[in-house]
Design a protein around this motif. Structure first.
Motif, PDB file in Angstrom:
ATOM      1  N   GLN A 259      -3.723   3.316  15.792  1.00 48.75           N
ATOM      2  CA  GLN A 259      -4.814   2.809  16.621  1.00 48.75           C
ATOM      3  C   GLN A 259      -5.362   1.501  16.068  1.00 48.75           C
ATOM      4  O   GLN A 259      -5.374   1.281  14.861  1.00 48.75           O
ATOM      5  CB  GLN A 259      -5.958   3.829  16.688  1.00 48.75           C
TER       6      GLN A 259
ATOM      7  N   LEU B 249       2.959   5.107  17.739  1.00 40.43           N
ATOM      8  CA  LEU B 249       2.833   6.500  17.340  1.00 40.43           C
ATOM      9  C   LEU B 249       4.188   7.082  16.959  1.00 40.43           C
ATOM     10  O   LEU B 249       4.305   7.840  15.993  1.00 40.43           O
ATOM     11  CB  LEU B 249       2.214   7.303  18.496  1.00 40.43           C
TER      12      LEU B 249
ATOM     13  N   PHE C 173      -2.843   4.990   8.013  1.00 35.76           N
ATOM     14  CA  PHE C 173      -3.397   6.232   8.559  1.00 35.76           C
ATOM     15  C   PHE C 173      -2.918   6.489   9.990  1.00 35.76           C
ATOM     16  O   PHE C 173      -2.681   7.631  10.374  1.00 35.76           O
ATOM     17  CB  PHE C 173      -4.925   6.178   8.517  1.00 35.76           C
ATOM     18  N   GLY C 174      -2.796   5.432  10.788  1.00 35.39           N
ATOM     19  CA  GLY C 174      -2.409   5.658  12.174  1.00 35.39           C
ATOM     20  C   GLY C 174      -2.211   4.370  12.941  1.00 35.39           C
ATOM     21  O   GLY C 174      -2.479   3.282  12.438  1.00 35.39           O
TER      22      GLY C 174
ATOM     23  N   ARG D  96      -5.916   1.066   7.211  1.00 37.35           N
ATOM     24  CA  ARG D  96      -5.983   1.805   8.468  1.00 37.35           C
ATOM     25  C   ARG D  96      -4.607   1.991   9.093  1.00 37.35           C
ATOM     26  O   ARG D  96      -4.322   3.029   9.700  1.00 37.35           O
ATOM     27  CB  ARG D  96      -6.908   1.077   9.440  1.00 37.35           C
ATOM     28  N   ASN D  97      -3.727   1.022   8.971  1.00 38.61           N
ATOM     29  CA  ASN D  97      -2.424   1.129   9.621  1.00 38.61           C
ATOM     30  C   ASN D  97      -1.515   2.140   8.939  1.00 38.61           C
ATOM     31  O   ASN D  97      -0.539   2.594   9.532  1.00 38.61           O
ATOM     32  CB  ASN D  97      -1.738  -0.232   9.669  1.00 38.61           C
TER      33      ASN D  97
ATOM     34  N   TRP E  87     -12.452   3.423  17.325  1.00 37.28           N
ATOM     35  CA  TRP E  87     -11.733   4.685  17.439  1.00 37.28           C
ATOM     36  C   TRP E  87     -11.989   5.290  18.817  1.00 37.28           C
ATOM     37  O   TRP E  87     -13.129   5.574  19.179  1.00 37.28           O
ATOM     38  CB  TRP E  87     -12.175   5.653  16.351  1.00 37.28           C
TER      39      TRP E  87
ATOM     40  N   TRP F  50      -6.896  12.272  16.657  1.00 39.94           N
ATOM     41  CA  TRP F  50      -5.842  11.785  15.779  1.00 39.94           C
ATOM     42  C   TRP F  50      -6.298  11.922  14.327  1.00 39.94           C
ATOM     43  O   TRP F  50      -7.328  11.387  13.941  1.00 39.94           O
ATOM     44  CB  TRP F  50      -5.519  10.322  16.078  1.00 39.94           C
ATOM     45  N   ARG F  51      -5.532  12.647  13.526  1.00 41.85           N
ATOM     46  CA  ARG F  51      -5.913  12.923  12.145  1.00 41.85           C
ATOM     47  C   ARG F  51      -4.817  12.524  11.163  1.00 41.85           C
ATOM     48  O   ARG F  51      -4.667  13.130  10.121  1.00 41.85           O
ATOM     49  CB  ARG F  51      -6.270  14.399  11.992  1.00 41.85           C
ATOM     50  N   GLY F  52      -4.052  11.506  11.529  1.00 38.33           N
ATOM     51  CA  GLY F  52      -3.036  11.007  10.607  1.00 38.33           C
ATOM     52  C   GLY F  52      -1.652  11.520  10.937  1.00 38.33           C
ATOM     53  O   GLY F  52      -1.471  12.435  11.734  1.00 38.33           O
ATOM     54  N   TRP F  53      -0.669  10.905  10.265  1.00 35.16           N
ATOM     55  CA  TRP F  53       0.737  11.213  10.540  1.00 35.16           C
ATOM     56  C   TRP F  53       1.183  12.547   9.940  1.00 35.16           C
ATOM     57  O   TRP F  53       2.284  13.008  10.241  1.00 35.16           O
ATOM     58  CB  TRP F  53       1.639  10.130   9.926  1.00 35.16           C
TER      59      TRP F  53
ATOM     60  N   PRO G  57       6.038   4.861  12.952  1.00 38.51           N
ATOM     61  CA  PRO G  57       5.003   4.452  12.002  1.00 38.51           C
ATOM     62  C   PRO G  57       5.358   3.198  11.216  1.00 38.51           C
ATOM     63  O   PRO G  57       4.459   2.466  10.786  1.00 38.51           O
ATOM     64  CB  PRO G  57       4.875   5.665  11.076  1.00 38.51           C
TER      65      PRO G  57
END
Length: 214
Positions: A84, A25, A81-82, A78-79, A88, A93-96, A28
């Motif tokens: 995780q 987190l 986006f975040g 996906r990586n 899910w 969590w809604r992105g960086w 990134p």
């Protein structure tokens, strides 16, 4: 011309690495400091996160502005986006990118674990499980005649290259060597069987590689 799938302003090191290992987190890009790769873009007048006047003009600035030109949707892994993995567990969590993501279009996040779509400002994130061709078809429909940007990361771009779906790529090669991490290529010559290539050096030290399909 039909809708293009474009890679825009994708950054790699001189040894082809775009991101590090051990993403978290707080990091990134894993062990890689993204400032070492993106310094050229951050120095431009058109850098969207610029908080003070000034910045460079010229080629780097033009390519920074070109990031959003005629883009109607984005595809990302996906990586990007975040951090995780797996199912899910945290839908908060809604992105960086906070409450104002920089995309301003529908975004299709490729994942084997679906979750409901949501909207932040003028960006809607959709979570899709499908082949590159199937996801591209969804993105093209959402783009309403405009082009689709393939945002990364490395694994996602390689998937679309392997499926022969990419029409143009702009890869900025920064003059730093990272040694290990997620590698886009050993050499840009690997793509010359399918693409034309112009290599354009910039005064900032970065070298812009512009590919378009043969």
């Amino acid at each position: 011309m039909s809708q293009l799938l474009r890679v825009q302003n994708f950054n790699v090191s001189s040894d082809g690495i775009a991101a590090g290992e051990d993403q978290t987190l707080e990091r990134p890009f894993g062990h890689v400091d993204p400032a070492r790769l993106f310094a050229w873009a951050g120095a431009t007048a058109s850098w969207p996160m610029r908080t003070e006047p000034g910045g460079s003009r010229g080629l780097d600035d033009y390519l920074t502005r070109d990031f959003a030109r005629n883009i109607g949707a984005e595809i990302m892994g996906r990586n990007k986006f975040g951090p995780q993995r797996g199912p899910w567990t945290d839908h908060d969590w809604r992105g960086w990118w906070g409450d104002e993501p920089p995309f301003h279009t529908p975004v299709f996040v490729m994942t084997h674990h679906k979750r409901p779509s949501f909207t932040l400002s003028d960006t809607t994130f959709h979570f899709v499980d499908g082949s590159p061709a199937a996801v591209l078809q969804q993105a093209r429909e959402a783009a309403q005649g405009k082009d689709v940007r393939l945002g990364g990361g490395v694994t996602t771009i390689r998937q679309f290259l392997d499926a022969d779906l990419v029409d143009t790529l702009h890869v900025a090669v920064s003059p730093v060597k990272l040694g290990s991490g997620l590698r886009l290529w050993e050499s840009p010559d690997e793509l010359l069987d399918r693409f034309h290539l112009d290599v354009v050096p910039s005064p900032s030290g970065v070298t812009h590689h512009l590919f378009w399909r043969k």
